[in-house]
Design an enzyme around this catalytic site. Structure first.
Site, PDB file in Angstrom:
ATOM      1  N   GLU A  96       0.848  -1.201   0.000  1.00  0.00           N
ATOM      2  CA  GLU A  96       0.000   0.000   0.000  1.00  0.00           C
ATOM      3  C   GLU A  96       0.885   1.252   0.000  1.00  0.00           C
ATOM      4  OE1 GLU A  96      -2.429   1.483  -0.789  1.00  0.00           O
ATOM      5  OE2 GLU A  96      -3.948   1.835   0.740  1.00  0.00           O
ATOM      6  N   ASP A  97       0.407   2.307  -0.613  1.00  0.00           N
ATOM      7  CA  ASP A  97       1.173   3.551  -0.628  1.00  0.00           C
ATOM      8  C   ASP A  97       1.109   4.255   0.728  1.00  0.00           C
ATOM      9  OD1 ASP A  97      -1.522   4.158  -0.829  1.00  0.00           O
ATOM     10  OD2 ASP A  97      -1.377   5.220  -2.732  1.00  0.00           O
ATOM     11  N   ASP A 100      -3.927   5.836   6.144  1.00  0.00           N
ATOM     12  CA  ASP A 100      -4.435   7.069   6.731  1.00  0.00           C
ATOM     13  C   ASP A 100      -5.358   6.668   7.892  1.00  0.00           C
ATOM     14  OD1 ASP A 100      -5.196   9.706   7.041  1.00  0.00           O
ATOM     15  OD2 ASP A 100      -6.533   9.740   5.318  1.00  0.00           O
ATOM     16  N   PHE A 149      -2.098  16.449   3.598  1.00  0.00           N
ATOM     17  CA  PHE A 149      -2.385  15.696   2.377  1.00  0.00           C
ATOM     18  C   PHE A 149      -1.146  15.713   1.492  1.00  0.00           C
ATOM     19  CE2 PHE A 149      -4.417  14.394  -1.511  1.00  0.00           C
ATOM     20  CZ  PHE A 149      -5.312  13.444  -1.043  1.00  0.00           C
ATOM     21  N   ARG A 162       0.466  12.328  -9.569  1.00  0.00           N
ATOM     22  CA  ARG A 162       0.996  10.980  -9.342  1.00  0.00           C
ATOM     23  C   ARG A 162       2.409  10.825  -9.896  1.00  0.00           C
ATOM     24  NH1 ARG A 162      -3.143   7.588  -7.656  1.00  0.00           N
ATOM     25  NH2 ARG A 162      -5.196   7.932  -8.555  1.00  0.00           N
TER      26      ARG A 162
HETATM   27  P1  IMP Z   1      -7.610   5.071   4.597  1.00  0.00           P
HETATM   28  O1  IMP Z   1      -8.700   4.073   4.344  1.00  0.00           O
HETATM   29  O2  IMP Z   1      -8.142   6.325   5.256  1.00  0.00           O
HETATM   30  O3  IMP Z   1      -6.430   4.506   5.340  1.00  0.00           O
HETATM   31  O4  IMP Z   1      -7.161   5.603   3.194  1.00  0.00           O
HETATM   32  C1  IMP Z   1      -6.131   5.094   2.475  1.00  0.00           C
HETATM   33  C2  IMP Z   1      -6.215   5.578   1.037  1.00  0.00           C
HETATM   34  O5  IMP Z   1      -6.566   6.963   0.993  1.00  0.00           O
HETATM   35  C3  IMP Z   1      -4.875   5.454   0.364  1.00  0.00           C
HETATM   36  O6  IMP Z   1      -4.826   4.279  -0.387  1.00  0.00           O
HETATM   37  C4  IMP Z   1      -4.834   6.662  -0.532  1.00  0.00           C
HETATM   38  O7  IMP Z   1      -5.374   6.326  -1.781  1.00  0.00           O
HETATM   39  C5  IMP Z   1      -5.744   7.674   0.109  1.00  0.00           C
HETATM   40  N1  IMP Z   1      -4.996   8.701   0.866  1.00  0.00           N
HETATM   41  C6  IMP Z   1      -4.918   8.838   2.195  1.00  0.00           C
HETATM   42  N2  IMP Z   1      -4.155   9.875   2.543  1.00  0.00           N
HETATM   43  C7  IMP Z   1      -3.712  10.405   1.390  1.00  0.00           C
HETATM   44  C8  IMP Z   1      -2.830  11.508   1.081  1.00  0.00           C
HETATM   45  O8  IMP Z   1      -2.299  12.236   1.942  1.00  0.00           O
HETATM   46  N3  IMP Z   1      -2.607  11.729  -0.240  1.00  0.00           N
HETATM   47  C9  IMP Z   1      -3.146  10.969  -1.237  1.00  0.00           C
HETATM   48  N4  IMP Z   1      -3.959   9.937  -0.990  1.00  0.00           N
HETATM   49  C10 IMP Z   1      -4.242   9.654   0.314  1.00  0.00           C
END
Ligand code: IMP
Length: 174
Positions: A96-97, A100, A149, A162
Site C-alpha cells: 500500500e502507498d 491514513d 495531504f 501521481r
Molecule cells: P484510509 O482508508 O483512510 O487509510 O485511506 C487510504 C487511502 O486513501 C490510500 O490508499 C490513498 O489512496 C488515500 N490517501 C490517504 N491519505 C492520502 C494523502 O495524503 N494523499 C493521497 N492519498 C491519500
C-alpha cells in the site's frame, strides 16, 4: 492553484525502498510470495519494490475506492477490482502507498484472510498514524508522515501529481 513542496526526496524514498526490500528479500526468499498492490496509488512503489527485492515474486492488484473526489472520503470502502490469482496457501504481502484512517487496508485484510493464505502481511511506504480510525498491524513501514495531504510517488489529488518523483505537500498559491 496548489503548488507542490517536497517533503521527502526521491533519494530518501529510494534508500527506504532499498531498506524495505532487503528485509523482504530475507523474509520471503524461497516462499514465492504474491505481492498484492492496491491501485492506483501503489503502482510506483510496487514497481520499485519488486525490482529492489530481486527475488522471484508474483504480483497482482486490487482496486478499492474509499476516497471520492478531493481530500475527504465517504468512509465507505468498495472493491472495484478483485485479485485474479488464487491466494489459498500463498504467502501474501499487501503493498500500500499510504495508510491514513486504516479503513482501506482493514477491509482488504479481512477480505483476503477469508481465502486462507499461508501468511498475510502488510507493507506500507507512508503511514499517517495521527488520523487512524481503526488499528491495523503494519508489518513493514517506510516513513511516518504528519497529518497533511501528500502527493507524488503515485499519490494523487483528483488524479493529478501521481507522476512527481518526490513526496510533496500542496501549498496554496494565488
Ligand atoms: P484510509 O482508508 O483512510 O487509510 O485511506 C487510504 C487511502 O486513501 C490510500 O490508499 C490513498 O489512496 C488515500 N490517501 C490517504 N491519505 C492520502 C494523502 O495524503 N494523499 C493521497 N492519498 C491519500
Amino acid at each position: 492553484m496548489d503548488k507542490p513542496k517536497v517533503v521527502i526526496t526521491r533519494e530518501e524514498i529510494a534508500n527506504k525502498v532499498a531498506e524495505l526490500a532487503t528485509q523482504l528479500r530475507k523474509d520471503y526468499r524461497e516462499k514465492n510470495p504474491l505481492l498484492i498492490g492496491i491501485l492506483k496509488g501503489s503502482f510506483v512503489f510496487m514497481s520499485d519494490l519488486v525490482r529492489a527485492m530481486d527475488i522471484p515474486v508474483e504480483i497482482d492488484f486490487v482496486r478499492l475506492a474509499s476516497y471520492g473526489a478531493g481530500k475527504n472520503s465517504s468512509g465507505k470502502v468498495k472493491l472495484i477490482k478483485d485479485v485474479e490469482t488464487p491466494i489459498k496457501d500463498r504467502h501474501v504481502l499487501v503493498v500500500e502507498d499510504i495508510i491514513d484512517r486504516g479503513l482501506t487496508v482493514q477491509f482488504l485484510l479481512d477480505y483476503l484472510s477469508f481465502r486462507k493464505p499461508a501468511s498475510l502481511k502488510l507493507c506500507a511506504l507512508f503511514d499517517k498514524p495521527s488520523r487512524r480510525k481503526v488499528e491495523v498491524p503494519i508489518d513493514y513501514v517506510g516513513f511516518t508522515v504528519p497529518d497533511a495531504f501528500v502527493v507524488g510517488y503515485g499519490l494523487d489529488l483528483n488524479e493529478k501529481f501521481r507522476h512527481l518523483p518526490d513526496l510533496c505537500v500542496l501549498e496554496e498559491q494565488d
